[in-house]
Design a protein around this motif. Structure first.
Motif, PDB file in Angstrom:
ATOM      1  N   GLU A 261       0.759  -1.124   0.031  1.00  0.00           N
ATOM      2  CA  GLU A 261      -0.044  -0.009   0.026  1.00  0.00           C
ATOM      3  C   GLU A 261       0.886   1.268   0.125  1.00  0.00           C
ATOM      4  O   GLU A 261       1.940   1.263   0.742  1.00  0.00           O
ATOM      5  CB  GLU A 261      -0.985   0.072   1.231  1.00  0.00           C
ATOM      6  N   ILE A 262       0.472   2.374  -0.689  1.00  0.00           N
ATOM      7  CA  ILE A 262       1.148   3.498  -0.576  1.00  0.00           C
ATOM      8  C   ILE A 262       0.064   4.675  -0.070  1.00  0.00           C
ATOM      9  O   ILE A 262      -1.088   4.478  -0.608  1.00  0.00           O
ATOM     10  CB  ILE A 262       1.701   3.928  -2.084  1.00  0.00           C
ATOM     11  N   VAL A 263       0.626   5.586   0.723  1.00  0.00           N
ATOM     12  CA  VAL A 263      -0.412   6.632   1.117  1.00  0.00           C
ATOM     13  C   VAL A 263       0.375   7.845   0.871  1.00  0.00           C
ATOM     14  O   VAL A 263       1.773   8.102   0.900  1.00  0.00           O
ATOM     15  CB  VAL A 263      -0.518   6.523   2.619  1.00  0.00           C
ATOM     16  N   ILE A 264      -0.108   8.910   1.065  1.00  0.00           N
ATOM     17  CA  ILE A 264       0.389  10.354   1.145  1.00  0.00           C
ATOM     18  C   ILE A 264       1.123  10.479   2.263  1.00  0.00           C
ATOM     19  O   ILE A 264       0.971   9.882   3.295  1.00  0.00           O
ATOM     20  CB  ILE A 264      -0.767  11.474   1.073  1.00  0.00           C
ATOM     21  N   ALA A 265       2.168  11.188   2.426  1.00  0.00           N
ATOM     22  CA  ALA A 265       3.271  11.477   3.620  1.00  0.00           C
ATOM     23  C   ALA A 265       2.148  12.065   5.054  1.00  0.00           C
ATOM     24  O   ALA A 265       2.789  11.370   5.941  1.00  0.00           O
ATOM     25  CB  ALA A 265       3.962  12.522   3.259  1.00  0.00           C
ATOM     26  N   LYS A 266       1.132  12.769   4.924  1.00  0.00           N
ATOM     27  CA  LYS A 266       0.505  13.243   5.842  1.00  0.00           C
ATOM     28  C   LYS A 266      -0.418  12.334   6.489  1.00  0.00           C
ATOM     29  O   LYS A 266      -1.129  12.268   7.370  1.00  0.00           O
ATOM     30  CB  LYS A 266      -0.446  14.439   5.372  1.00  0.00           C
ATOM     31  N   ASP A 267      -0.745  10.926   5.752  1.00  0.00           N
ATOM     32  CA  ASP A 267      -1.582  10.160   6.183  1.00  0.00           C
ATOM     33  C   ASP A 267      -1.100   9.045   6.983  1.00  0.00           C
ATOM     34  O   ASP A 267      -0.524   7.679   6.808  1.00  0.00           O
ATOM     35  CB  ASP A 267      -2.148   9.345   5.008  1.00  0.00           C
ATOM     36  N   ARG A 268      -0.463   9.503   8.402  1.00  0.00           N
ATOM     37  CA  ARG A 268       0.380   8.663   9.068  1.00  0.00           C
ATOM     38  C   ARG A 268      -0.451   7.286   9.757  1.00  0.00           C
ATOM     39  O   ARG A 268       0.053   6.325   9.912  1.00  0.00           O
ATOM     40  CB  ARG A 268       0.667   9.511  10.656  1.00  0.00           C
ATOM     41  N   LYS A 269      -2.013   7.361   9.709  1.00  0.00           N
ATOM     42  CA  LYS A 269      -2.564   6.220  10.153  1.00  0.00           C
ATOM     43  C   LYS A 269      -3.019   5.438   9.017  1.00  0.00           C
ATOM     44  O   LYS A 269      -3.792   4.491   9.109  1.00  0.00           O
ATOM     45  CB  LYS A 269      -3.816   6.859  10.763  1.00  0.00           C
ATOM     46  N   ARG A 270      -2.237   5.909   7.841  1.00  0.00           N
ATOM     47  CA  ARG A 270      -2.772   5.021   6.446  1.00  0.00           C
ATOM     48  C   ARG A 270      -4.124   4.782   6.466  1.00  0.00           C
ATOM     49  O   ARG A 270      -4.674   3.561   6.095  1.00  0.00           O
ATOM     50  CB  ARG A 270      -1.965   3.659   6.515  1.00  0.00           C
ATOM     51  N   ALA A 271      -5.069   5.684   6.624  1.00  0.00           N
ATOM     52  CA  ALA A 271      -6.459   5.472   6.419  1.00  0.00           C
ATOM     53  C   ALA A 271      -7.123   5.598   5.165  1.00  0.00           C
ATOM     54  O   ALA A 271      -7.900   5.006   4.700  1.00  0.00           O
ATOM     55  CB  ALA A 271      -6.971   6.873   7.326  1.00  0.00           C
ATOM     56  N   ASP A 272      -6.104   5.963   4.037  1.00  0.00           N
ATOM     57  CA  ASP A 272      -6.632   6.112   2.755  1.00  0.00           C
ATOM     58  C   ASP A 272      -5.553   5.727   1.996  1.00  0.00           C
ATOM     59  O   ASP A 272      -4.964   6.189   1.052  1.00  0.00           O
ATOM     60  CB  ASP A 272      -6.948   7.665   2.230  1.00  0.00           C
ATOM     61  N   PRO A 273      -5.302   4.256   2.064  1.00  0.00           N
ATOM     62  CA  PRO A 273      -4.009   3.635   1.161  1.00  0.00           C
ATOM     63  C   PRO A 273      -4.671   3.232  -0.251  1.00  0.00           C
ATOM     64  O   PRO A 273      -5.583   3.232  -0.686  1.00  0.00           O
ATOM     65  CB  PRO A 273      -3.954   2.343   1.889  1.00  0.00           C
ATOM     66  N   THR A 274      -3.657   3.075  -1.219  1.00  0.00           N
ATOM     67  CA  THR A 274      -3.999   2.699  -2.627  1.00  0.00           C
ATOM     68  C   THR A 274      -2.925   1.449  -2.637  1.00  0.00           C
ATOM     69  O   THR A 274      -1.824   1.393  -2.371  1.00  0.00           O
ATOM     70  CB  THR A 274      -3.154   3.702  -3.576  1.00  0.00           C
ATOM     71  N   THR A 275      -3.733   0.239  -3.118  1.00  0.00           N
ATOM     72  CA  THR A 275      -3.069  -0.910  -3.429  1.00  0.00           C
ATOM     73  C   THR A 275      -2.079  -0.814  -4.556  1.00  0.00           C
ATOM     74  O   THR A 275      -2.667  -0.478  -5.569  1.00  0.00           O
ATOM     75  CB  THR A 275      -3.916  -2.043  -3.465  1.00  0.00           C
ATOM     76  N   VAL A 276      -0.944  -1.310  -4.486  1.00  0.00           N
ATOM     77  CA  VAL A 276       0.109  -1.528  -5.523  1.00  0.00           C
ATOM     78  C   VAL A 276       0.645  -3.097  -5.608  1.00  0.00           C
ATOM     79  O   VAL A 276       0.524  -3.493  -4.316  1.00  0.00           O
ATOM     80  CB  VAL A 276       1.230  -0.612  -5.434  1.00  0.00           C
ATOM     81  N   ARG A 277       1.235  -3.309  -6.402  1.00  0.00           N
ATOM     82  CA  ARG A 277       2.270  -4.486  -6.491  1.00  0.00           C
ATOM     83  C   ARG A 277       3.472  -4.186  -6.673  1.00  0.00           C
ATOM     84  O   ARG A 277       4.123  -3.262  -7.448  1.00  0.00           O
ATOM     85  CB  ARG A 277       1.719  -5.443  -7.626  1.00  0.00           C
ATOM     86  N   VAL A 278       4.464  -4.816  -5.787  1.00  0.00           N
ATOM     87  CA  VAL A 278       5.890  -4.388  -5.678  1.00  0.00           C
ATOM     88  C   VAL A 278       6.697  -5.506  -6.224  1.00  0.00           C
ATOM     89  O   VAL A 278       6.572  -6.519  -6.081  1.00  0.00           O
ATOM     90  CB  VAL A 278       6.360  -4.106  -4.256  1.00  0.00           C
ATOM     91  N   ILE A 279       7.631  -5.159  -7.064  1.00  0.00           N
ATOM     92  CA  ILE A 279       8.568  -6.190  -7.762  1.00  0.00           C
ATOM     93  C   ILE A 279       9.924  -5.695  -7.649  1.00  0.00           C
ATOM     94  O   ILE A 279      10.505  -4.334  -7.851  1.00  0.00           O
ATOM     95  CB  ILE A 279       8.241  -6.136  -9.299  1.00  0.00           C
ATOM     96  N   GLU A 280      10.638  -6.411  -6.836  1.00  0.00           N
ATOM     97  CA  GLU A 280      12.097  -6.177  -6.470  1.00  0.00           C
ATOM     98  C   GLU A 280      13.107  -7.093  -7.269  1.00  0.00           C
ATOM     99  O   GLU A 280      12.575  -8.457  -7.550  1.00  0.00           O
ATOM    100  CB  GLU A 280      12.247  -6.443  -4.937  1.00  0.00           C
ATOM    101  N   TYR A 281      14.144  -6.513  -7.717  1.00  0.00           N
ATOM    102  CA  TYR A 281      15.051  -7.296  -8.659  1.00  0.00           C
ATOM    103  C   TYR A 281      16.420  -6.670  -8.543  1.00  0.00           C
ATOM    104  O   TYR A 281      16.676  -5.362  -8.238  1.00  0.00           O
ATOM    105  CB  TYR A 281      14.519  -7.608  -9.955  1.00  0.00           C
ATOM    106  N   THR A 282      17.313  -7.510  -8.756  1.00  0.00           N
ATOM    107  CA  THR A 282      18.867  -6.969  -9.236  1.00  0.00           C
ATOM    108  C   THR A 282      19.173  -7.540 -10.424  1.00  0.00           C
ATOM    109  O   THR A 282      18.986  -8.455 -11.234  1.00  0.00           O
ATOM    110  CB  THR A 282      19.730  -7.726  -7.752  1.00  0.00           C
ATOM    111  N   LEU A 283      20.262  -6.749 -10.531  1.00  0.00           N
ATOM    112  CA  LEU A 283      20.920  -6.912 -11.865  1.00  0.00           C
ATOM    113  C   LEU A 283      22.427  -7.596 -11.822  1.00  0.00           C
ATOM    114  O   LEU A 283      23.309  -6.894 -11.167  1.00  0.00           O
ATOM    115  CB  LEU A 283      21.127  -5.816 -12.919  1.00  0.00           C
TER     116      LEU A 283
END
Length: 401
Positions: A261-283
């Motif tokens: 989830e990502i939230v705006i910086a002021k949303d410390r309680k994460r009351a209005d999150p946006t769901t995303v998918r995270v992909i981590e990789y190395t080269l």
């Protein structure tokens, strides 16, 4: 003068009827130019030495022949007109001052409106390298152009400072653009002063995105509000985030990615999150530096079966196509390290839109050629296409558009 025995024919044609710039009139036909000029309130008498249509084509030719003087561009644009074809009017190459005044009177609006009218996605389902699954690949990025050091330009655009806080030699105008990864066609752009941030300018481009687009962006485009604005029209996103930006794991997925989830910086309680998918990789491998942290991508495509993590990680490399596009525009078309020629803010904007129009025309030609030959447009040389367009101007100047 005419050849012996040649009689100059009687006709009512004007210079603006005879002028042609090869590839450019193919992409921007005179009827369209006249309509756009009229809609912008810049229409003028056809009998003038530099009617608006001629000035529009002059600005395009000026960008095509970047580095040439005003009068030389005018000669190239009208070479062979007087006696080679049916044109009865007398005409002489305008002076630099006359051309400058005509450019001021025209302003940037007709060039900006012409770009908005013509610039459309070129890629089709058959265009090689343009799509991934059901998505058309699009990238966004920004750049700056050096402009002449006049008081007006410095006051309007501003200038950067060096690492020693000294002022740089030239003011700069900032541009953010959307480009198709497969065709390198810039389909939308916005301009602003140097103080404008790329994310702020980018907001003006999101209206050009929609369902079926997959927008790639680098770490400079960050923030939940920008993310939501970019996806509001139905486009999907694949953006890189900063390596220190660690996202909470909400659900691990079979391909190694995870939902977060990502939230705006002021949303410390994460009351209005946006769901995303995270992909981590190395080269890893020869030529790759050792990484302190993995690359991190976030995407709106949440289903790993539709778009596996490994494929999206490899796909992100396509974002570099817009870097190549901007290099074509600034290094090859404009000229390496060359400063724009306009000493007023309106002239600068007119010139940048002219360069964008010329680049779009060139990329349209390359797309048509590649599709006809069933090739990837990346196989064609932008520099050779540019030279071809320049030859067309002088070879076709005497032919009516």
């Amino acid at each position: 003068m005419p050849r012996p025995g040649q009689v100059k024919p009687e006709t009512d044609e004007r210079l603006s009827d005879r002028i042609a710039v090869g590839l450019l009139t193919r992409t921007f036909p005179p009827e369209l130019v006249d309509r756009v000029v009229a809609e912008c309130g810049r229409a003028g008498l056809r009998t003038r030495l530099l009617p608006p249509r001629v000035v529009v084509y002059f600005v395009l030719a000026m960008c095509l022949f970047s580095g040439q003087g005003y009068e030389e561009v005018a000669r190239l644009l009208t070479q062979g007109l007087t006696w080679a074809k049916r044109w009865s009017g007398s005409w002489q190459v305008p002076s630099t001052a006359a051309i400058s005044r005509a450019r001021v009177k025209l302003g940037p609006e007709p060039l900006r409106a012409l770009f908005a009218e013509v610039a459309r996605p070129l890629a089709t389902a058959d265009t090689r390298g343009a799509c991934y699954g059901r998505w058309r690949l699009v990238a966004i990025d920004g750049t700056v152009f050096d402009v002449p050091d006049s008081e007006a330009n410095a006051a309007h655009f501003g200038r950067p400072k060096t690492h020693r806080t000294e002022r740089c030699a030239y003011p700069q105008v900032r541009m953010v653009a959307l480009a198709e990864c497969g065709t390198h066609a810039i389909t939308a752009a916005t301009l602003g002063p140097l103080s404008s941030s790329e994310p702020a300018l980018a907001r003006g481009l999101f209206g050009h995105l929609g369902d079926g687009d997959l927008l790639l962006a680098d770490r400079g485009f960050t923030g939940v509000e920008l993310w939501r604005a970019a996806s509001a029209g139905g486009a999907d996103l694949l953006w890189r985030i900063r390596s220190h930006q660690i996202q909470p794991v909400r659900k691990e997925l079979p391909d190694g990615s995870y939902l977060s989830e990502i939230v705006i910086a002021k949303d410390r309680k994460r009351a209005d999150p946006t769901t995303v998918r995270v992909i981590e990789y190395t080269l890893e491998g020869p030529g790759f530096p050792e990484q302190d942290a993995p690359y991190r991508l976030i995407t709106t495509i949440l289903d790993p079966e539709v778009a596996p993590a490994a494929e999206l990680a490899a796909l992100y490399h396509q974002r570099w196509e817009i870097e190549t596009t901007l290099d074509e525009l600034k290094t090859h078309q404009r000229g390496p390290a060359q400063v724009l020629r306009s000493r007023s803010p309106d002239g600068v904007e007119q010139e940048v839109w002219g360069h964008l129009l010329v680049h779009y025309a060139l990329r349209g030609l390359m797309h048509d050629t590649a599709d006809a030959a069933q090739l990837d447009a990346d196989r064609l040389s932008f520099t050779r296409s540019l030279r071809l367009a320049r030859r067309q101007v002088t070879a076709q100047a005497a032919f009516s558009p």
